[in-house]
Enzyme design. Structure first.
Site, short mmCIF file in Angstrom:
data_model
loop_
_atom_site.label_atom_id
_atom_site.label_comp_id
_atom_site.label_asym_id
_atom_site.label_seq_id
_atom_site.Cartn_x
_atom_site.Cartn_y
_atom_site.Cartn_z
N SER A 78 1.09 -0.92 -0.33
CA SER A 78 -0.19 -0.06 0.22
C SER A 78 0.85 0.88 0.35
CB SER A 78 -0.93 0.23 1.27
OG SER A 78 -1.31 -0.77 1.46
N HIS A 122 -0.06 -1.29 -7.76
CA HIS A 122 -0.80 -1.47 -6.12
C HIS A 122 -2.11 -1.40 -6.33
CE1 HIS A 122 -2.96 1.27 -2.62
NE2 HIS A 122 -3.52 -0.36 -2.55
N GLU A 156 -1.96 1.44 -9.46
CA GLU A 156 -0.63 2.37 -8.95
C GLU A 156 0.39 1.40 -9.71
OE1 GLU A 156 -1.08 5.72 -5.73
OE2 GLU A 156 -1.96 3.66 -5.11
N ASN A 192 -3.11 7.22 -1.44
CA ASN A 192 -2.91 7.42 -0.44
C ASN A 192 -2.49 8.70 0.36
OD1 ASN A 192 -4.57 4.86 0.87
ND2 ASN A 192 -2.92 3.58 0.78
N1 LIG Z 1 -6.72 -4.94 2.76
C1 LIG Z 1 -6.07 -3.67 1.94
O1 LIG Z 1 -7.69 -2.70 1.14
C2 LIG Z 1 -5.25 -3.84 0.77
C3 LIG Z 1 -5.57 -2.76 -0.15
C4 LIG Z 1 -4.32 -2.90 -0.77
C5 LIG Z 1 -3.35 -3.06 -0.98
N2 LIG Z 1 -3.22 -3.76 0.94
C6 LIG Z 1 -1.57 -4.24 0.32
O2 LIG Z 1 -1.82 -5.76 -0.19
C7 LIG Z 1 -0.99 -6.88 1.30
C8 LIG Z 1 -1.48 -7.57 1.17
O3 LIG Z 1 -3.05 -6.98 2.37
P1 LIG Z 1 -3.82 -7.84 3.09
O4 LIG Z 1 -5.09 -7.02 3.18
O5 LIG Z 1 -4.54 -9.24 1.33
O6 LIG Z 1 -3.29 -9.17 3.59
P2 LIG Z 1 -4.00 -10.05 4.85
O7 LIG Z 1 -3.47 -10.25 5.62
O8 LIG Z 1 -5.83 -10.18 4.44
O9 LIG Z 1 -3.27 -11.90 3.91
C9 LIG Z 1 -2.32 -11.97 3.23
C10 LIG Z 1 -1.67 -13.11 2.91
O10 LIG Z 1 -0.25 -13.50 2.90
C11 LIG Z 1 -0.36 -14.56 3.62
N3 LIG Z 1 1.21 -15.22 3.46
C12 LIG Z 1 2.10 -14.69 5.07
N4 LIG Z 1 2.59 -15.03 4.70
C13 LIG Z 1 3.24 -15.80 3.41
C14 LIG Z 1 4.09 -16.54 2.79
N5 LIG Z 1 5.24 -16.50 3.56
N6 LIG Z 1 3.45 -17.34 1.72
C15 LIG Z 1 2.69 -17.62 1.29
N7 LIG Z 1 2.01 -16.24 2.01
C16 LIG Z 1 1.61 -15.63 2.73
C17 LIG Z 1 -1.52 -14.91 4.20
O11 LIG Z 1 -1.36 -15.82 5.18
C18 LIG Z 1 -2.31 -14.02 4.16
O12 LIG Z 1 -3.83 -14.91 3.54
C19 LIG Z 1 -0.39 -5.77 1.59
O13 LIG Z 1 0.73 -5.61 1.72
C20 LIG Z 1 -1.39 -4.67 2.50
O14 LIG Z 1 -0.59 -3.78 2.62
C21 LIG Z 1 -3.83 -4.14 0.93
#
Ligand SMILES: NC(=O)c1ccc[n+]([C@@H]2O[C@H](COP(=O)([O-])OP(=O)(O)OC[C@H]3O[C@@H](n4cnc5c(N)ncnc54)[C@H](O)[C@@H]3O)[C@@H](O)[C@H]2O)c1
Length: 318
Positions: free
Chosen positions: A123, A144, A156, A195
């Protein structure tokens, strides 16, 4: 490599974002490996993607046969080694933690073919720092997606210090192939563009709330019934063009100096967090969310967003 030639993609992390991102690539015709730590997580991820497809079908933005074909193109996997084999593009969506991301990129670099592009859905963490964990920083960039990825058009594409122009162009083109609205972020400033804009508004909203200038409902309505409507269509800069730069310039002279310039997080929000009021997921934040109403609130939000998306798609095709 051209975007049209991308046929093998890996999405790493199948939490909130990964499944929707995998769906975008699969609907564009790519074979996708979706990776997480356990079969249970992957099963839940595939169910969430199937639900997202249902919403798109209901909004007449996707046909049932195309949705089924896309799901068949996704292979849920717990093995990173298998996922990286012959992959052309990898998108990482593991939790927002620099040490974890660097460790993952170090492994991607070892496991993926030499020319593969490695993208992070971070993010706002530094793409330059993430890329330093690899020996291919030219091929590392931010990609992103916004939540929910099956609805939000914005992606992005973020250049780190060493990201090559051709890597950024490839990702921009891939986004267009998926029907997204990509933007290029030329330097990886924290929070990128979306953001930064969002948090500038949030800082002021929290300031107004903590000063008691208006209620949470009225502050939200000032956006949704006011500038938010125009922003949804025009963005902040074209809005100024239509209103007249002279008008906005005159107002900026007295207003900019009065806006919040807090450099730390809001004390009001910190209080809520300390009390465990984290918003919808704990039943309350600035508003209350009775459990039985929450899924309806989210369904309603997605229905309205899908309506906007339909209008945007119609405009694009005119
Ligand atoms: N949630 C949002 O609204 C949002 C929006 C845009 C960007 N993001 C970004 O996207 C990324 C993921 O966010 P999210 O909300 O989906 O997180 P999340 O915690 O919901 O999901 C992350 C997943 O990664 C898995 N994981 C962790 N370690 C791992 C590994 N070694 N190998 C494989 N899988 C692994 C976890 O088990 C989990 O299911 C972050 O960088 C976040 O900042 C999130």
């Amino acid at each position: 490599m051209k975007a049209q030639e991308i046929s093998k993609v890996a999405v790493i992390g199948a939490g909130t974002m990964g499944p929707g991102i995998a769906g975008e690539f699969a609907r564009a015709g790519c074979e996708v490996r979706l990776v997480d730590l356990s079969a249970d997580i992957l099963q839940r991820a595939m169910k969430r993607l199937a639900d997202a497809h249902e919403a798109l079908i209901e909004a007449k933005l996707l046909s049932a046969p195309k949705a089924e074909a896309a799901l068949r193109r996704i292979r849920p996997l717990a093995s990173l080694e298998t996922a990286c084999d012959q992959v052309q593009l990898l998108v990482e969506a593991v939790p927002e933690d620099m040490a974890l991301k660097q460790e993952m990129f170090r492994r991607f670099d070892l496991l993926c073919p030499k020319g593969a592009v490695l993208a992070s859905n971070t993010s706002g963490l530094s793409i330059t720092e993430i890329a330093q964990a690899t020996k291919r920083p030219k091929l590392v960039a931010g990609m992103h997606f916004w939540n929910p990825p099956h609805i939000m058009p914005l992606v992005e594409v973020v250049k780190g210090k060493e990201t090559s122009d051709s890597t950024a162009e490839l990702l921009l083109e891939m986004c267009r192939r998926m029907g997204k609205r990509p933007i290029l972020v030329r330097y990886d400033v924290p929070g990128f563009i979306g953001n930064r804009l969002q948090y500038a508004v949030l800082r002021e909203a929290l300031h107004l709330l903590s000063e008691g200038i208006a209620s949470a409902e009225d502050i939200d309505a000032a956006m949704t019934a006011g500038p938010g409507l125009r922003y949804g269509l025009l963005g902040p800069l074209r809005t100024v063009d239509l209103g007249g730069l002279d008008v906005y310039h005159t107002i900026s002279k007295y207003l900019f100096a009065d806006l919040s310039s807090d450099s730390g997080p809001s004390a009001l929000m910190a209080e809520f967090v300390e009390e465990g009021k984290l918003g919808a997921k704990t039943g309350g934040g600035f508003y209350e969310y009775p459990k039985e109403e929450l899924s309806e609130i989210i369904r309603q939000r997605d229905r309205v967003l899908l309506g906007f998306l339909k209008v945007l798609k119609e405009q694009e095709s005119e």
